[in-house]
Design an enzyme around this catalytic site. Sequence first.
Site, short mmCIF file in Angstrom:
data_model
loop_
_atom_site.label_atom_id
_atom_site.label_comp_id
_atom_site.label_asym_id
_atom_site.label_seq_id
_atom_site.Cartn_x
_atom_site.Cartn_y
_atom_site.Cartn_z
CG ASN A 1 67.13 -0.46 18.07
OD1 ASN A 1 66.29 0.41 17.96
ND2 ASN A 1 66.83 -1.73 17.87
CE LYS B 1 61.21 -4.98 27.00
NZ LYS B 1 60.58 -3.61 27.01
CE1 TYR C 1 65.74 -5.05 28.67
CE2 TYR C 1 66.99 -6.53 27.24
CZ TYR C 1 66.11 -5.47 27.40
OH TYR C 1 65.59 -4.84 26.29
CD GLU D 1 66.25 0.69 35.08
OE1 GLU D 1 67.36 0.61 34.53
OE2 GLU D 1 65.89 1.67 35.76
CB THR E 1 64.24 -6.97 23.58
OG1 THR E 1 65.46 -7.59 23.22
CG2 THR E 1 63.77 -7.62 24.89
CG ASP E 2 66.62 -9.80 19.52
OD1 ASP E 2 66.94 -9.26 20.60
OD2 ASP E 2 67.42 -9.92 18.56
CD GLU E 3 68.96 -8.68 24.82
OE1 GLU E 3 69.25 -9.09 25.95
OE2 GLU E 3 69.46 -7.66 24.31
CG ASP F 1 58.26 5.16 38.61
OD1 ASP F 1 57.98 4.28 37.78
OD2 ASP F 1 59.01 4.97 39.60
CG LEU G 1 79.76 -3.50 21.48
CD1 LEU G 1 80.81 -4.06 22.41
CD2 LEU G 1 79.46 -4.53 20.39
P1 NAD Z 1 67.07 3.32 27.42
O1 NAD Z 1 67.59 2.66 28.64
O2 NAD Z 1 67.99 4.13 26.56
O3 NAD Z 1 65.87 4.30 27.80
C1 NAD Z 1 64.87 3.93 28.71
C2 NAD Z 1 64.09 5.18 29.11
O4 NAD Z 1 63.05 4.78 30.03
C3 NAD Z 1 64.93 6.24 29.83
O5 NAD Z 1 64.63 7.52 29.32
C4 NAD Z 1 64.50 6.13 31.29
O6 NAD Z 1 64.58 7.35 31.98
C5 NAD Z 1 63.05 5.67 31.13
N1 NAD Z 1 62.57 4.93 32.32
C6 NAD Z 1 63.20 3.92 32.97
N2 NAD Z 1 62.46 3.53 34.02
C7 NAD Z 1 61.33 4.28 34.01
C8 NAD Z 1 60.16 4.34 34.83
N3 NAD Z 1 60.02 3.52 35.90
N4 NAD Z 1 59.20 5.23 34.53
C9 NAD Z 1 59.34 6.07 33.47
N5 NAD Z 1 60.42 6.08 32.67
C10 NAD Z 1 61.40 5.19 32.93
O7 NAD Z 1 66.38 2.17 26.59
P2 NAD Z 1 66.25 1.98 24.99
O8 NAD Z 1 67.47 1.30 24.49
O9 NAD Z 1 65.81 3.24 24.38
O10 NAD Z 1 65.08 0.92 24.94
C11 NAD Z 1 63.72 1.34 24.88
C12 NAD Z 1 62.81 0.13 24.77
O11 NAD Z 1 63.14 -0.61 23.61
C13 NAD Z 1 62.94 -0.83 25.96
O12 NAD Z 1 61.65 -1.31 26.26
C14 NAD Z 1 63.82 -1.95 25.43
O13 NAD Z 1 63.52 -3.17 26.06
C15 NAD Z 1 63.40 -1.97 23.96
N6 NAD Z 1 64.43 -2.46 23.02
C16 NAD Z 1 65.69 -1.90 23.02
C17 NAD Z 1 66.63 -2.35 22.09
C18 NAD Z 1 68.02 -1.75 22.03
O14 NAD Z 1 68.88 -2.27 21.31
N7 NAD Z 1 68.30 -0.66 22.72
C19 NAD Z 1 66.29 -3.36 21.19
C20 NAD Z 1 64.99 -3.89 21.22
C21 NAD Z 1 64.08 -3.42 22.14
P1 TYD Z 2 75.04 -4.75 24.57
O1 TYD Z 2 75.24 -3.51 23.75
O2 TYD Z 2 75.09 -4.66 26.05
O3 TYD Z 2 73.66 -5.37 24.07
P2 TYD Z 2 72.98 -6.83 24.43
O4 TYD Z 2 73.77 -7.51 25.45
O5 TYD Z 2 71.64 -6.43 24.94
O6 TYD Z 2 72.93 -7.57 23.14
O7 TYD Z 2 76.12 -5.82 24.10
C1 TYD Z 2 76.24 -6.24 22.75
C2 TYD Z 2 77.26 -7.36 22.70
O8 TYD Z 2 78.55 -6.83 23.06
C3 TYD Z 2 76.98 -8.48 23.71
O9 TYD Z 2 77.33 -9.73 23.13
C4 TYD Z 2 77.90 -8.17 24.87
C5 TYD Z 2 79.10 -7.51 24.20
N1 TYD Z 2 79.79 -6.48 25.05
C6 TYD Z 2 81.18 -6.58 25.24
O10 TYD Z 2 81.86 -7.47 24.72
N2 TYD Z 2 81.78 -5.64 26.04
C7 TYD Z 2 81.07 -4.64 26.65
O11 TYD Z 2 81.70 -3.81 27.39
C8 TYD Z 2 79.67 -4.55 26.41
C9 TYD Z 2 78.85 -3.46 27.06
C10 TYD Z 2 79.07 -5.49 25.60
#
Ligand code: NAD
Ligand code: TYD
Length: 348
Positions: free
Chosen positions: A185, A159, A155, A84, A130-132, A59, A195
Amino acid sequence: MKLLITGGAGFIGTHLVAHFVRKYPNYFIVNLDKLTYAGNLENLKAIESAENYKFVKGDICDVELIQQLFQEYQFDGVLHCAAESHVDRSIKDPLAFVRTNVIGTVNLLQACKEHWKDNFTNKTFYHISTDEVYGSLGEEGLFTEETAYDPRSPYSASKASSDHFVRAYYHTYGLPVKLSNCSNNYGPYQFPEKLIPLFINNILHNKPLPVYGQGINVRDWLYVKDHVRAIDTIFHDGDVGETYNIGGHNEWRNIDLIRQLCLLMDEKLGRETGSSEQLITYVTDRAGHDMRYAIDASKIGKALNWQPSLQFEEGLSKTIDWYLANEAWLAQVTSGEYRNYYQEQYSH
Ligand code: NAD
Ligand code: TYD
């Protein structure tokens, strides 16, 4: 170079770890991951026995473990990906997001500060964000690196807080940090709560496609391997203390993306055209649902010559092909805890 990658068994982390292990045989990569529901070592089978790779289950909030790892490996850099990451889960359990995303990040920053204190030269703490954090756009405009933070979900608030701490360590202690804020992504190994993989899985099993609200929210989609290439570029060539926005120049209204996904799925599954679309079900909107995200990625384009490589149509098609070829992976990650989550999230 010895590098610590956190969260390397998650979606983006999987691609990041595999990319660094393969591309840089002279680097030693330690992947620290807690293996929450989102982490899966199956993803890393192809590189698990590479000589320059080691997995540690743990962790990022564990102070002693982090100290021990820094002492043992003497890291030159950290690529911090663990988090998370799902907005809907953050609405249900915000504290889990504060713990990992805020406290976990500060714990890593603190370890870097202590272990690198005698010499920050050639050290890097890279924070993947993230851009969020920028909040929600109206119909016009793009997020730039200067856009004021305005996070609206637990979330994105967690971040945003972690980003502020990273910059605070740069300004206060001179810790050499780099940051990037990326748009949504998509690609292989994404957990099917997000989604695109959720809807692929539901179409496969003829389950309803729960579209939040009217489906008019807009996201800017980027293929995960393009994100990883951007991280590699920034890690090696980006300026210390700088932030880079990463995006796909690829905005889609959810409903348009979903219709495109349905058409492709019909075609690939040999189903009658229009059959997947019939699964679309409009459900109660997400609380505080951000309307639009869109990234101005001109800084990284001009400064570091990075551009997305894949057109969305091609990326989406490749992504669907991967999930169809890896149904066993989907079945494995959607067993167990996932069922409770799904029931709780979509039953009302
Ligand atoms: P994910 O949820 O798929 O993976 C997160 C990983 O972190 C998992 O393997 C989980 O086991 C690990 N983890 C969670 N809590 C932990 C802890 N306390 N200690 C050690 N490991 C822990 O997330 P993702 O989509 O791969 O995103 C990765 C990073 O990229 C995040 O920081 C997220 O904010 C950022 N990000 C994601 C997206 C996207 O679209 N997925 C876009 C922009 C930025
Ligand atoms: P998501 O993949 O959760 O990414 P984020 O909310 O971080 O952008 O969702 C992408 C978009 O899809 C978001 O506008 C929420 C919408 N969405 C649905 O309409 N139904 C769903 O079941 C989920 C998970 C997301």
